[in-house]
Design an enzyme around this catalytic site. Sequence first.
Site, PDB file in Angstrom:
ATOM      1  N   ARG A   1     -11.155  17.917   9.771  1.00 39.79           N
ATOM      2  CA  ARG A   1     -10.319  16.728   9.940  1.00 39.79           C
ATOM      3  C   ARG A   1      -9.010  17.054  10.657  1.00 39.79           C
ATOM      4  O   ARG A   1      -8.479  16.228  11.403  1.00 39.79           O
ATOM      5  CB  ARG A   1     -10.040  16.117   8.569  1.00 39.79           C
ATOM      6  CG  ARG A   1      -9.023  14.994   8.554  1.00 39.79           C
ATOM      7  CD  ARG A   1      -9.027  14.300   7.217  1.00 39.79           C
ATOM      8  NE  ARG A   1      -7.822  13.513   6.995  1.00 39.79           N
ATOM      9  CZ  ARG A   1      -7.618  12.741   5.940  1.00 39.79           C
ATOM     10  NH1 ARG A   1      -8.551  12.673   4.997  1.00 39.79           N
ATOM     11  NH2 ARG A   1      -6.506  12.057   5.791  1.00 39.79           N
TER      12      ARG A   1
ATOM     13  N   TRP B   1     -13.971  12.716   2.823  1.00 46.46           N
ATOM     14  CA  TRP B   1     -12.673  12.583   3.478  1.00 46.46           C
ATOM     15  C   TRP B   1     -12.203  13.830   4.212  1.00 46.46           C
ATOM     16  O   TRP B   1     -11.162  13.816   4.861  1.00 46.46           O
ATOM     17  CB  TRP B   1     -11.610  12.148   2.456  1.00 46.46           C
ATOM     18  CG  TRP B   1     -11.917  10.804   1.874  1.00 46.46           C
ATOM     19  CD1 TRP B   1     -12.416  10.551   0.632  1.00 46.46           C
ATOM     20  CD2 TRP B   1     -11.798   9.534   2.509  1.00 46.46           C
ATOM     21  NE1 TRP B   1     -12.596   9.198   0.451  1.00 46.46           N
ATOM     22  CE2 TRP B   1     -12.221   8.543   1.594  1.00 46.46           C
ATOM     23  CE3 TRP B   1     -11.362   9.129   3.775  1.00 46.46           C
ATOM     24  CZ2 TRP B   1     -12.240   7.187   1.897  1.00 46.46           C
ATOM     25  CZ3 TRP B   1     -11.372   7.766   4.083  1.00 46.46           C
ATOM     26  CH2 TRP B   1     -11.803   6.818   3.152  1.00 46.46           C
TER      27      TRP B   1
ATOM     28  N   GLU C   1       0.848  -1.185   0.000  1.00 44.48           N
ATOM     29  CA  GLU C   1       0.000   0.000   0.000  1.00 44.48           C
ATOM     30  C   GLU C   1       0.889   1.242   0.000  1.00 44.48           C
ATOM     31  O   GLU C   1       1.759   1.392   0.848  1.00 44.48           O
ATOM     32  CB  GLU C   1      -0.917   0.006   1.226  1.00 44.48           C
ATOM     33  CG  GLU C   1      -1.894   1.160   1.236  1.00 44.48           C
ATOM     34  CD  GLU C   1      -2.927   1.073   2.352  1.00 44.48           C
ATOM     35  OE1 GLU C   1      -3.498   2.124   2.696  1.00 44.48           O
ATOM     36  OE2 GLU C   1      -3.164  -0.032   2.857  1.00 44.48           O
TER      37      GLU C   1
ATOM     38  N   GLU D   1       3.954   9.297  -1.246  1.00 47.99           N
ATOM     39  CA  GLU D   1       2.546   9.143  -1.620  1.00 47.99           C
ATOM     40  C   GLU D   1       1.980  10.413  -2.236  1.00 47.99           C
ATOM     41  O   GLU D   1       1.324  10.370  -3.274  1.00 47.99           O
ATOM     42  CB  GLU D   1       1.725   8.750  -0.389  1.00 47.99           C
ATOM     43  CG  GLU D   1       0.247   8.623  -0.662  1.00 47.99           C
ATOM     44  CD  GLU D   1      -0.550   8.244   0.575  1.00 47.99           C
ATOM     45  OE1 GLU D   1      -1.794   8.200   0.488  1.00 47.99           O
ATOM     46  OE2 GLU D   1       0.063   7.996   1.642  1.00 47.99           O
TER      47      GLU D   1
ATOM     48  N   GLU E   1     -10.439   5.006   9.261  1.00 40.86           N
ATOM     49  CA  GLU E   1     -10.676   4.582   7.877  1.00 40.86           C
ATOM     50  C   GLU E   1     -11.282   3.178   7.840  1.00 40.86           C
ATOM     51  O   GLU E   1     -10.829   2.285   7.128  1.00 40.86           O
ATOM     52  CB  GLU E   1      -9.389   4.678   7.069  1.00 40.86           C
ATOM     53  CG  GLU E   1      -8.868   6.100   6.990  1.00 40.86           C
ATOM     54  CD  GLU E   1      -7.585   6.245   6.207  1.00 40.86           C
ATOM     55  OE1 GLU E   1      -7.391   7.305   5.594  1.00 40.86           O
ATOM     56  OE2 GLU E   1      -6.771   5.297   6.207  1.00 40.86           O
TER      57      GLU E   1
ATOM     58  N   GLU F   1       5.660  10.393  13.356  1.00 45.74           N
ATOM     59  CA  GLU F   1       5.605   9.549  12.162  1.00 45.74           C
ATOM     60  C   GLU F   1       5.776  10.400  10.909  1.00 45.74           C
ATOM     61  O   GLU F   1       5.017  11.353  10.674  1.00 45.74           O
ATOM     62  CB  GLU F   1       4.266   8.799  12.094  1.00 45.74           C
ATOM     63  CG  GLU F   1       4.136   7.885  10.889  1.00 45.74           C
ATOM     64  CD  GLU F   1       2.799   7.157  10.826  1.00 45.74           C
ATOM     65  OE1 GLU F   1       2.526   6.521   9.794  1.00 45.74           O
ATOM     66  OE2 GLU F   1       2.029   7.230  11.795  1.00 45.74           O
TER      67      GLU F   1
ATOM     68  N   ASP G   1      -2.269  14.493   6.301  1.00 44.60           N
ATOM     69  CA  ASP G   1      -1.789  13.188   5.813  1.00 44.60           C
ATOM     70  C   ASP G   1      -0.601  13.356   4.876  1.00 44.60           C
ATOM     71  O   ASP G   1      -0.726  13.150   3.673  1.00 44.60           O
ATOM     72  CB  ASP G   1      -2.939  12.461   5.093  1.00 44.60           C
ATOM     73  CG  ASP G   1      -2.624  11.006   4.832  1.00 44.60           C
ATOM     74  OD1 ASP G   1      -1.654  10.485   5.395  1.00 44.60           O
ATOM     75  OD2 ASP G   1      -3.366  10.376   4.049  1.00 44.60           O
TER      76      ASP G   1
END
Length: 693
Positions: A348, A555, A171, A405, A298, A399, A377
Amino acid sequence: MTVTGLGYKAWLGGGDAGTAARLTAERYRSWLKRIAVTGAATGYGPLETAVQELVNGLEALLGWQPSIVAETEQAGGCVLVGTAGSSSVIDEVLADGVRAEGYRIRTRSGDKDQPCIIVAGGDERGALYGVFHLLRLLRTGADLASLNIMENPACRLRMINHWDNMDGSIERGYAGRSIFFRDGEVLADSKRITDYARLMASVGINGIAINNVNVHELETLLITERYLPQVARIADVFRAYGITLYLSINYSSPMQLGGLPTADPLDESVRAWWRSKMTDIYHHIPDFGGVVVKADSENRPGPFTYGRDHADGANMLAEALEPFGGLVLWRCFVYNCHQDWRDRSTDRARAAYDHFKPLDGRFKDNVILQIKNGPMDFQVREPVSPLIGAMERTNQMVEFQITQEYTGQQRDVCYLVPQWKGVLDFDTRCSGEGSTVKRIAAGEVHPYRYSGITAVTSIGDDSNWTGHHLAAANLYGYGRLIWNPELSAEEIASEWLMMTFGVSEEDPAGAVITRILHESWHTYEHYTAPLGVGWMVTPHYHYGVDVDGYEYSKWGTYHFADRDGIGVDRTQATGTGYTAQYRPEVGQRYEQLESCPDELLLFFHHVPYTHVLKSGKTVIQHIYDTHFAGVEQVEKWIGDWRQLEGQVDAERHAQISERLQMQLDNARQWRDVINTYFYRKSGIPDEHGRLIY
């Protein structure tokens, strides 16, 4: 495309590094004839590995294999490797501040003016890291005559997260398939896993989670007898390189594997099931590091299903791991992924802080909250998460995402070390001035028992590991930076360049590669995300432009562009109140238009297109100018790289040329779509009269 073996060796390329490294090695031949080892190995592995890595590394550089002898305190022309307590010489070298996993490298005079180079580790891992540092010095042409280097890692936990699935897919993977799994099987005997462990140990990584945080049906079985023996063999390989193995787990495993009717963390049968399961795991892997958990995010299962909170869920697992010294790495990427785009009061960006801040002090000592560097993100530009450092009584780790991505997916060059440096240097003010993210991660601001940094990796089974040869700079740079956050992005790139291509910045090839790396993050930002707004990408795939792809989705990733302006109002005064999650001196800087940094303006404010930035440009003109400039920069890289044909090995030159052309195509598409979209929204023409469709 088949690529050169240099890509596979990455920055551990040995004698193939190029003329500069080989000439440098000639200077050292008489210094490095023998390797003396002091102290008995514990069977843990890294000391034996350190000696073997030194033998192999010196042979590659010098052309012959040095001999291994017993401890030689006075003779010169040797490298003495040892750990604390193994000899008086080693203990003398370690006497001043070397901690566990740290090391000191010192040159001592010896017989006939031949020095002895001492590599003294605070423990076996430290000796291994010290040996890799010595080899790095050799390969980058350092002077060994008077070494006195002491290094301790800044962070206790220095980790990598793999998002690998057992079918072999990854992924958010952009460099081939998994090196750990294929067709439902564990590739336990693959030599590539050993080579990967070498690469990670060489930059100080001490923990790796090998499977995806989105744990599907087959991956759930990794903690069963069907797969644990094979996973244990990977742990054996890691152990020799000082790396601890972790697994991502499925929160609902008691139901899927144990046949229980619930996964309620307060149910005693569930707690007993996990205690039994951890006993099984540690039977196979005595030094198992612990578990990574993505819960209630998610559509993943979690404690919310049972009316419990995340402290309940994490503590249940922590209790089961506690007798073995294991850790729970609990991800804070938790938000309502079914948000209504019509409702501007929800945000979010607020989610992680809102969920976790009220739980401070309720987590067990072996739980570490894993917090993404930003509140959204891994965008090309977003502010530092206000949750980092906000919980004084709860272990935390930061993190990052090495895999690109949202930053070009290893087709586009985007050297991310400058971005990470900005995060680590950011002062949260959570405990007064100087409460930087790097000090929080090091456990210096709050008395965390465990803290550190982790990142989603960029590797796959492509022969050059990262798909794009230049993307390996991010993998190398991540390890070096979290070991020592004081290193500059320039220093890291220089090391990587010399060790990978065997050239310095003064060499024509080195100058071009260096320039591309250092310009790449801002260039990518220029032709994609204006002023921190982000997310204008192809949904789910995340490569390529789609301005409204997420604008009316569930989202929560909106830009709110209309005919008058663009941006998300996250102020306390008129918006979602997100700025209140920061300490006042930070939040107020973002709250006020006058003090909000331009590069994050549209993350925090909805402004007219005619709003004048600190640069003197309007928002709309900034959008036009940066998108044209981004394309022009990639065009210049292509021209510069073309001039290096014959100066860089043919296969790497061809592969990078191909990727740069792909990047140019992507940049042009972004430029034309973004500029056209905002011209049509605003009706304001480009003041330079350039072509906008």
